[in-house]
Design an enzyme around this catalytic site. Structure first.
Site, PDB file in Angstrom:
ATOM      1  N   ASP A  93       0.799  -1.225   0.262  1.00 46.22           N
ATOM      2  CA  ASP A  93      -0.155  -0.015  -0.178  1.00 46.22           C
ATOM      3  C   ASP A  93       0.779   1.179  -0.194  1.00 46.22           C
ATOM      4  O   ASP A  93       1.789   1.223   0.754  1.00 46.22           O
ATOM      5  CB  ASP A  93      -0.731  -0.098   1.216  1.00 46.22           C
ATOM      6  CG  ASP A  93      -2.135   0.753   1.113  1.00 46.22           C
ATOM      7  OD1 ASP A  93      -2.853   0.784   0.370  1.00 46.22           O
ATOM      8  OD2 ASP A  93      -1.885   1.833   2.034  1.00 46.22           O
ATOM      9  N   GLU A 132       1.719  -0.519  -5.090  1.00 45.90           N
ATOM     10  CA  GLU A 132       0.288   0.168  -5.216  1.00 45.90           C
ATOM     11  C   GLU A 132       0.696   1.941  -5.129  1.00 45.90           C
ATOM     12  O   GLU A 132       0.332   2.425  -4.057  1.00 45.90           O
ATOM     13  CB  GLU A 132      -0.746  -0.146  -4.270  1.00 45.90           C
ATOM     14  CG  GLU A 132      -2.182   0.382  -4.511  1.00 45.90           C
ATOM     15  CD  GLU A 132      -2.352   1.537  -3.484  1.00 45.90           C
ATOM     16  OE1 GLU A 132      -3.371   2.146  -3.892  1.00 45.90           O
ATOM     17  OE2 GLU A 132      -1.454   1.961  -2.842  1.00 45.90           O
TER      18      GLU A 132
END
Ligand SMILES: O=P(O)(O)O[C@H]1O[C@H](CO)[C@@H](O[C@H]2O[C@H](CO)[C@@H](O)[C@H](O)[C@H]2O)[C@H](O)[C@H]1O
Length: 653
Positions: free
Chosen positions: A382, A411
């Site tokens: 993330d 990401e």
């Protein structure tokens, strides 16, 4: 100051692939080829020769492959990497006196000149090579030297036959004189991953939405969903964070900051009294349930990708145990995380400039090792662009040294240079801008960039038509055809792609408000129920497309992607094929979700291994229709029926 050895005459430059002067490795998967190109030349007219040397980083022995000239002092050689882990390669080149001699004497013989002294010079080269050779080769070379010495200038035929013998050349090529060879001053690295790094099909699932209506789902409930997801053809099942969720500043439904007591919070708001990044949310189950879930998924041919979100809710144990890992403001509070303009009021970012950075790094690495121990082999990371690059380079390097099969997906939706840098420092795959690229021009230019040097060597795109954060307006307004179009594009443009389901297959298109990319009643903030059997679902198309991807090697890599001209801006056409043209796929997509579009696609047939003067057959793998095609072909696609052709080329022999 004199150089240590001034007789190394060959110059080596312009090597490719070489990323940032050799600072970063290129990427390959086991069994893939590395094609090296390099400029090698020397002063004067002597012939140069060279090799590419390569070895697994852990081995001391080099393997070699001979360079062959292309044009204009540019040479190339290819080799295959066969083991997981890191490899290195370099170039070695030398002036080849034997070949220079051979070329010179051939010209003199052709011109009828006296070569008696030249023959003796050649014999000397061959004798020296016999000293470098061993066994039978050495004996043979000695015999060759004697033969040369015995040749008389008058024996014109023998002269040519013997001196220019390909057998002698082949033998001499085995023992070149590399005394003054130049070695490229760098060893360049390759990270070799397993095949899933370059070909994977992802499905994102919130396990907490897999329970009975109105109840928090568990891993056991999610287990029951596995056959469905496997049947759709996915091989990576990505779970948003599975850890305890904090209570302080918990978010409510639709991203409100005023939650109801029964609101479940956001999975990315990690950490509570129940534990942090090494704990499981108590409502999902326990570690044993998780391990069972991982094993069951494997039975269905799927790997679990875990979310690695290095951030903490205010209730995370790190906040009390390691306050020094967070940046405290003058009033003693900690600023919540942001990815402007998004505000993440329920999480604290970790401060990578902390004095205690060594312990922080070790702890963060231990999180990854903890989950590897529980069977996880893929991590979707993330927001990696909000954490320090040196940390990623170190952490991924350390993990992959001991677990080379482990993969990391970045990401990061941020500036291109930052995204590429994350790939360079070690991320195996990367999210892309695909989600926002909808026009023919955008898709063509972007994918041309991604499949060109140097991006192709370092950045493996993983493309997503939707994520829980991104419901693009194209999907909001284009209805079911838009979902079909974006699926066909994602699955065929990129070898790695994924969807956030079941929102995708049921064509969930309601934004929280006009102009927003956030979903209404987003699953990030609440448990959702999905009607997987709705007549509106596109699950049959997803299953078919994933089957086509599995059955067609051409779609399992991006390197051959080529775009072809179309007469209509709403129609895009591209192709992919295997190196030997055993599998050639042409994709044509109508980008307009509202109208039937037609036009002519003009194919560069030579790129597809096809004869421009002969027609061929194409088989539409989506509709099972067959067409006879040539260079220019009329297409017409109704988005309400089937907005794409995925055509297998069957040459007519
Ligand atoms: O910042 P990105 O767009 O890359 O999004 C990723 O990271 C976000 C922060 O982890 C995450 O956001 C979600 O979790 C936050 C923390 O609980 C919450 O405040 C946000 O409202 C929520 O969207 C996002 O989902 C993730 O993809």
């Amino acid at each position: 100051m004199l150089p240590a050895e001034g007789r190394r005459r060959v110059q080596i430059e312009g090597i490719s692939p070489e990323i940032d002067g050799g600072r970063f490795p290129i990427k390959r998967t086991v069994g893939e080829e590395v094609r090296v190109e390099v400029d090698i030349f020397a002063d004067g007219h002597d012939v140069v020769n060279g090799v590419v040397q390569y070895r697994p980083e852990t081995s001391y022995e080099w393997s070699e492959v001979l360079l062959t000239p292309i044009v204009n002092d540019r040479w190339q050689a290819s080799f295959t990497v066969s083991e997981l882990g890191r490899y290195v390669y370099t170039v070695l080149a030398w002036v080849d006196h034997f070949i220079s001699w051979r070329r010179g004497i051939a010209k003199k013989i052709a011109a009828g000149q006296d070569v008696s002294v030249d023959i003796l010079i050649g014999a000397q080269f061959v004798e020296e090579a016999s000293d470098r050779a061993t066994g039978n080769d050495s004996v043979q070379l000695k015999t060759w030297a004697a033969t040369l010495r015995s040749i008389q200038q008058e024996d014109a035929v023998i002269l040519e036959q013997k001196i220019l013998s390909p057998d002698l050349l082949a033998l001499m090529n085995k023992y070149p004189d590399r005394k003054y060879a130049t070695t490229y001053d760098k060893e360049l690295a390759i990270v070799v991953d397993r095949e899933r790094a370059s070909f994977s099909t992802w499905y994102e699932l919130f396990p907490r939405s897999c329970g009975e209506p109105g109840k928090h789902g568990t891993f056991k409930d999610a287990q029951a969903r596995l056959p469905y997801i496997a049947d759709l053809g996915f091989d990576v099942l990505y779970l948003p964070p599975i850890h305890p969720i904090g209570f302080q500043f918990r978010k409510g439904k639709n991203n409100t900051t005023t939650p109801e007591p029964d609101d479940v919070g956001v999975p990315w708001g990690i950490g509570s009294e129940a534990g942090g990044h090494k704990a499981i949310h108590p409502d999902l189950g326990n570690i044993t349930d998780f391990e069972e879930f991982v094993a069951k998924a494997a039975d269905y041919g799927m790997e679990i990708a875990l979310d690695l979100a290095y951030q903490c809710s205010p209730d995370h144990p790190y906040v009390k145990e390691h306050p020094e890992w967070f940046l405290h403001r003058p009033d003693g509070t900690i600023q919540y995380a942001e990815n402007p303009p998004k505000k993440y009021q329920d999480i604290y970012p970790i401060n990578f400039e902390t004095e205690d950075w060594q312990n922080l790094w070790e702890e963060l690495k231990s999180v990854v090792l903890f989950w590897i121990d529980k069977g996880v082999k893929i991590f979707r990371v993330d927001n990696p662009h909000t954490k320090a690059f040196p940390f990623w380079e170190w952490m991924i390097g350390e993990v992959k040294r001991d677990y080379p099969h482990v993969l990391f997906l970045a990401e990061a939706f941020t500036r291109p240079k930052v995204m590429y840098r994350l790939a360079k420092v070690g991320f195996s795959q990367s999210y892309t801008y695909f989600t926002w690229h909808n026009t023919k021009w955008q898709l063509t230019t972007y994918f041309e960039e991604l499949t060109s040097y140097p991006a192709y060597e370092i950045f493996r795109p993983n493309v997503w038509p939707n994520t829980p954060d991104i419901l693009h307006e194209y999907l909001q307004h284009g209805g079911r055809p838009a979902f079909m179009i974006r699926l066909a594009l994602a699955a065929t443009l990129a070898a790695n792609y994924g969807i956030y389901g079941p929102a995708y297959e049921v064509c969930e298109n309601r934004p929280v408000k006009e102009g927003s990319e956030e979903y209404l009643n987003s699953e990030k903030y609440q448990i959702r129920e999905w009607d997987l059997d709705s007549p509106y679902t596109i699950k049959h198309l997803i299953k078919q497309v994933n089957k086509i991807r599995r059955e067609h090697q051409a779609l399992q890599s991006n390197k051959s992607l080529k775009f072809h001209n179309t007469s209509n801006e709403q129609i895009i056409c591209y192709s992919k094929q295997t190196d030997n043209f055993s599998d050639v796929i042409i994709v044509v997509v109508n980008l307009d979700p509202y109208n039937t579009q037609s036009g002519v696609v003009s194919l560069q047939l030579h790129l597809l291994g096809l004869n421009p003067y002969q027609s061929y057959q194409v088989h539409d793998l989506l509709t099972d229709a067959y067409y006879t095609w040539g260079e220019h072909n009329y297409v017409e696609l109704n988005p309400f029926v089937m907005p794409a052709h995925i055509l297998k080329v069957n040459p007519i022999r």
